[in-house]
Design a protein around this motif. Structure first.
Motif, PDB file in Angstrom:
ATOM      1  N   ILE A  61       0.835  -1.206   0.000  1.00 37.22           N
ATOM      2  CA  ILE A  61       0.000   0.000   0.000  1.00 37.22           C
ATOM      3  C   ILE A  61       0.864   1.249   0.000  1.00 37.22           C
ATOM      4  CG2 ILE A  61      -1.684   1.339   1.297  1.00 37.22           C
ATOM      5  CD1 ILE A  61      -2.876  -1.255   2.299  1.00 37.22           C
ATOM      6  N   MET A  62       1.932   1.243   0.770  1.00 36.08           N
ATOM      7  CA  MET A  62       2.783   2.422   0.856  1.00 36.08           C
ATOM      8  C   MET A  62       3.410   2.757  -0.490  1.00 36.08           C
ATOM      9  SD  MET A  62       2.459   3.654   3.785  1.00 36.08           S
ATOM     10  CE  MET A  62       1.975   3.276   5.461  1.00 36.08           C
ATOM     11  N   ASP A  63       3.690   1.745  -1.304  1.00 38.81           N
ATOM     12  CA  ASP A  63       4.272   1.997  -2.624  1.00 38.81           C
ATOM     13  C   ASP A  63       3.270   2.676  -3.543  1.00 38.81           C
ATOM     14  OD1 ASP A  63       6.614   0.856  -1.832  1.00 38.81           O
ATOM     15  OD2 ASP A  63       6.085  -1.163  -2.559  1.00 38.81           O
ATOM     16  N   ASN A  64       1.988   2.384  -3.314  1.00 32.48           N
ATOM     17  CA  ASN A  64       0.960   2.968  -4.165  1.00 32.48           C
ATOM     18  C   ASN A  64       0.609   4.397  -3.758  1.00 32.48           C
ATOM     19  OD1 ASN A  64       0.725   0.623  -5.648  1.00 32.48           O
ATOM     20  ND2 ASN A  64      -0.845  -0.246  -4.278  1.00 32.48           N
ATOM     21  N   VAL A  65       1.000   4.778  -2.527  1.00 32.84           N
ATOM     22  CA  VAL A  65       0.648   6.097  -2.011  1.00 32.84           C
ATOM     23  C   VAL A  65       1.248   7.196  -2.864  1.00 32.84           C
ATOM     24  CG1 VAL A  65       0.961   7.678  -0.089  1.00 32.84           C
ATOM     25  CG2 VAL A  65       0.314   5.322   0.355  1.00 32.84           C
ATOM     26  N   SER A  66       2.502   7.063  -3.247  1.00 36.55           N
ATOM     27  CA  SER A  66       3.221   8.125  -3.939  1.00 36.55           C
ATOM     28  C   SER A  66       2.686   8.384  -5.347  1.00 36.55           C
ATOM     29  CB  SER A  66       4.710   7.784  -4.003  1.00 36.55           C
ATOM     30  OG  SER A  66       4.890   6.563  -4.690  1.00 36.55           O
ATOM     31  N   VAL A  67       1.945   7.434  -5.941  1.00 38.34           N
ATOM     32  CA  VAL A  67       1.477   7.617  -7.309  1.00 38.34           C
ATOM     33  C   VAL A  67       0.102   8.261  -7.382  1.00 38.34           C
ATOM     34  CG1 VAL A  67       2.820   5.634  -8.097  1.00 38.34           C
ATOM     35  CG2 VAL A  67       0.429   5.298  -7.431  1.00 38.34           C
ATOM     36  N   ILE A  68      -0.516   8.594  -6.238  1.00 42.73           N
ATOM     37  CA  ILE A  68      -1.819   9.267  -6.251  1.00 42.73           C
ATOM     38  C   ILE A  68      -1.614  10.701  -6.725  1.00 42.73           C
ATOM     39  CG2 ILE A  68      -3.727  10.116  -4.835  1.00 42.73           C
ATOM     40  CD1 ILE A  68      -3.405   7.704  -3.057  1.00 42.73           C
ATOM     41  N   ALA A  69      -2.069  10.986  -7.921  1.00 38.95           N
ATOM     42  CA  ALA A  69      -1.898  12.325  -8.503  1.00 38.95           C
ATOM     43  C   ALA A  69      -3.232  12.995  -8.793  1.00 38.95           C
ATOM     44  CB  ALA A  69      -1.082  12.231  -9.796  1.00 38.95           C
ATOM     45  N   VAL A  70      -4.332  12.226  -8.730  1.00 36.03           N
ATOM     46  CA  VAL A  70      -5.656  12.748  -9.077  1.00 36.03           C
ATOM     47  C   VAL A  70      -6.679  12.258  -8.066  1.00 36.03           C
ATOM     48  CG1 VAL A  70      -7.491  12.723 -10.803  1.00 36.03           C
ATOM     49  CG2 VAL A  70      -5.122  12.870 -11.545  1.00 36.03           C
ATOM     50  N   PHE A  71      -7.567  13.157  -7.670  1.00 34.20           N
ATOM     51  CA  PHE A  71      -8.692  12.798  -6.812  1.00 34.20           C
ATOM     52  C   PHE A  71      -9.971  12.787  -7.647  1.00 34.20           C
ATOM     53  CE2 PHE A  71      -5.795  14.670  -3.659  1.00 34.20           C
ATOM     54  CZ  PHE A  71      -5.807  13.679  -2.687  1.00 34.20           C
ATOM     55  N   THR A  72     -10.875  11.893  -7.323  1.00 33.00           N
ATOM     56  CA  THR A  72     -12.193  11.892  -7.957  1.00 33.00           C
ATOM     57  C   THR A  72     -13.180  12.572  -7.009  1.00 33.00           C
ATOM     58  OG1 THR A  72     -12.714   9.711  -7.029  1.00 33.00           O
ATOM     59  CG2 THR A  72     -11.745   9.779  -9.246  1.00 33.00           C
ATOM     60  N   LEU A  73     -14.085  13.348  -7.583  1.00 34.71           N
ATOM     61  CA  LEU A  73     -15.112  14.053  -6.819  1.00 34.71           C
ATOM     62  C   LEU A  73     -16.464  13.386  -7.052  1.00 34.71           C
ATOM     63  CD1 LEU A  73     -14.044  17.704  -7.716  1.00 34.71           C
ATOM     64  CD2 LEU A  73     -13.450  16.448  -5.640  1.00 34.71           C
ATOM     65  N   SER A  74     -17.326  13.418  -6.055  1.00 34.27           N
ATOM     66  CA  SER A  74     -18.645  12.802  -6.203  1.00 34.27           C
ATOM     67  C   SER A  74     -19.736  13.861  -6.162  1.00 34.27           C
ATOM     68  CB  SER A  74     -18.880  11.783  -5.085  1.00 34.27           C
ATOM     69  OG  SER A  74     -18.967  12.437  -3.839  1.00 34.27           O
ATOM     70  N   GLY A  75     -20.954  13.436  -6.522  1.00 34.61           N
ATOM     71  CA  GLY A  75     -22.100  14.332  -6.415  1.00 34.61           C
ATOM     72  C   GLY A  75     -22.654  14.812  -7.732  1.00 34.61           C
ATOM     73  N   LEU A  76     -21.972  14.545  -8.835  1.00 34.72           N
ATOM     74  CA  LEU A  76     -22.432  15.062 -10.135  1.00 34.72           C
ATOM     75  C   LEU A  76     -22.676  13.945 -11.155  1.00 34.72           C
ATOM     76  CD1 LEU A  76     -20.046  18.142 -10.469  1.00 34.72           C
ATOM     77  CD2 LEU A  76     -22.434  18.141  -9.765  1.00 34.72           C
ATOM     78  N   ARG A  77     -22.912  12.750 -10.679  1.00 31.82           N
ATOM     79  CA  ARG A  77     -23.108  11.641 -11.613  1.00 31.82           C
ATOM     80  C   ARG A  77     -24.498  11.635 -12.241  1.00 31.82           C
ATOM     81  NH1 ARG A  77     -20.452   6.662  -8.083  1.00 31.82           N
ATOM     82  NH2 ARG A  77     -18.307   7.473  -8.049  1.00 31.82           N
ATOM     83  N   ASP A  78     -25.504  12.072 -11.491  1.00 31.85           N
ATOM     84  CA  ASP A  78     -26.895  11.955 -11.952  1.00 31.85           C
ATOM     85  C   ASP A  78     -27.462  13.293 -12.424  1.00 31.85           C
ATOM     86  OD1 ASP A  78     -26.764   9.277 -11.144  1.00 31.85           O
ATOM     87  OD2 ASP A  78     -27.303   9.840  -9.085  1.00 31.85           O
ATOM     88  N   ILE A  79     -26.673  14.066 -13.143  1.00 31.75           N
ATOM     89  CA  ILE A  79     -27.138  15.393 -13.573  1.00 31.75           C
ATOM     90  C   ILE A  79     -27.244  15.502 -15.089  1.00 31.75           C
ATOM     91  CG2 ILE A  79     -26.138  16.523 -11.550  1.00 31.75           C
ATOM     92  CD1 ILE A  79     -23.902  17.479 -13.533  1.00 31.75           C
ATOM     93  N   ALA A  80     -27.138  14.386 -15.804  1.00 30.76           N
ATOM     94  CA  ALA A  80     -27.098  14.423 -17.270  1.00 30.76           C
ATOM     95  C   ALA A  80     -28.324  15.114 -17.863  1.00 30.76           C
ATOM     96  CB  ALA A  80     -26.972  13.002 -17.820  1.00 30.76           C
ATOM     97  N   ASN A  81     -29.494  14.911 -17.271  1.00 32.30           N
ATOM     98  CA  ASN A  81     -30.736  15.442 -17.843  1.00 32.30           C
ATOM     99  C   ASN A  81     -30.893  16.944 -17.648  1.00 32.30           C
ATOM    100  OD1 ASN A  81     -31.476  12.849 -18.631  1.00 32.30           O
ATOM    101  ND2 ASN A  81     -32.535  12.436 -16.686  1.00 32.30           N
TER     102      ASN A  81
END
Length: 314
Positions: free
Chosen positions: A1-21
């Motif tokens: 897990i610690m090796d994967n920590v350093s490669v986090i470069a982007v966060f995903t945001l929630s709350g806008l998935r159901d707004i297509a209409n």
């Protein structure tokens, strides 16, 4: 897990998935709100800067409050407008930290400026004979400088602490980044991550207590004088209203963020998250613009003067 920590470069945001209409409708309404925020705040800022008769502590503090409103909302609305038209809702690691820093520092600066305005009203009404010696241009400049510097410094320390944490996740359950949510992704707890935010919260709760205490004292003082009471109603009511709106908006948002129910509809959750970025930036300049006679007269004279000039040219 610690090796994967350093490669986090982007966060995903929630709350806008159901707004297509209704994506376009939301975009137009949000853009309209952002334009209104710019219009009302810039109107107050320009009016205070241009009119030398308004170069008094109360109006200078108000001008800074409006600048802070634009500063804070600039961290949210452009990104949110982009996300409304995008199919992917992500933000870079650096962008997330920057957004959290700007939003938090803007809120902190709001409290600092509102505390300064409360002190200004206390001196003006309760100690009028020494007002001009206590609120000189030099002292006012120092007050404003520290009202911006202290929030920036405190939130910079908090952001640095968050940035040095090892993260074991990359999902932010919100439409924008908040330091507390980023810190929750840390692989392990740290003393600094607890102590620094706790100190910041305590420090600014102290600001709120000071403002409300000063107003209790002001009300007691003004009851014995009709002149002072009129001055209180004219200059202090919009300030007290602004503080109440900011405190309630933030308190409601913080309580929901920590203890909210997952059964609440996503649209309602998004509105609660946006509340302190929507209501105070619009209501503050409107309240002061409508209630403070000097501001209202200057704005009306400016608008009427421009209209007359335009008609003459036509």
């Amino acid at each position: 897990i610690m090796d994967n920590v350093s490669v986090i470069a982007v966060f995903t945001l929630s709350g806008l998935r159901d707004i297509a209409n209704y994506r376009v409708i939301l975009f137009v309404l949000t853009l309209l709100c952002y334009c209104v925020i710019w219009l009302v705040n810039v109107t107050i800022i320009v009016t205070v800067i241009v009119d030398k008769k308004l170069h008094e502590p109360m109006y200078i503090f108000l001008c800074n409050l409006c600048v802070n409103g634009l500063y804070g909302t600039a961290a949210f609305y452009p990104k949110f407008l982009y996300d409304l038209l995008s199919t992917t809702h992500v933000i870079s690691y650096a962008g997330c930290l920057l957004q959290g820093f700007v939003l938090h520092s803007a809120v902190a600066a709001d409290f600092s400026l509102l505390a300064l305005m409360a002190y200004d009203r206390y001196v003006a009404i309760c100690r009028p004979l020494v007002y001009h010696s206590l609120m000189t241009t030099q002292k006012m400049s120092i007050f404003v400088f520290f009202a911006w510097l202290i929030p920036f410094y405190l939130l910079l320390m908090s952001t640095i602490t968050t940035a040095t944490s090892r993260l074991c996740g990359s999902h932010i359950p919100r439409i924008y980044c908040v330091n507390w949510l980023i810190a929750n992704l840390a692989c392990s707890a740290s003393v600094a991550r607890i102590v620094i935010p706790a100190f910041n919260y305590t420090f600014y709760v102290g600001h709120v207590v000071f403002v409300f205490w000063s107003y209790v004292y002001l009300i007691k003082t003004c009851q014995s004088s009709k002149e002072n009471w009129n001055k209180f109603m004219q200059t202090c009511v919009p300030h007290l209203f602004s503080l109440t709106v900011v405190v309630l908006s933030l308190l409601f948002d913080m309580l929901y963020m920590r203890f909210g129910s997952k059964e609440i509809a996503q649209n309602v959750e998004n509105f609660m998250a946006m509340e302190f970025l929507l209501i105070p930036p619009i209501m503050n300049p409107l309240m002061y613009g409508l209630k403070l006679t000097k501001i209202r007269k200057r704005v009306l004279n400016f608008i009427c003067g421009k209209s007359s000039t335009f008609r003459l040219k036509s």
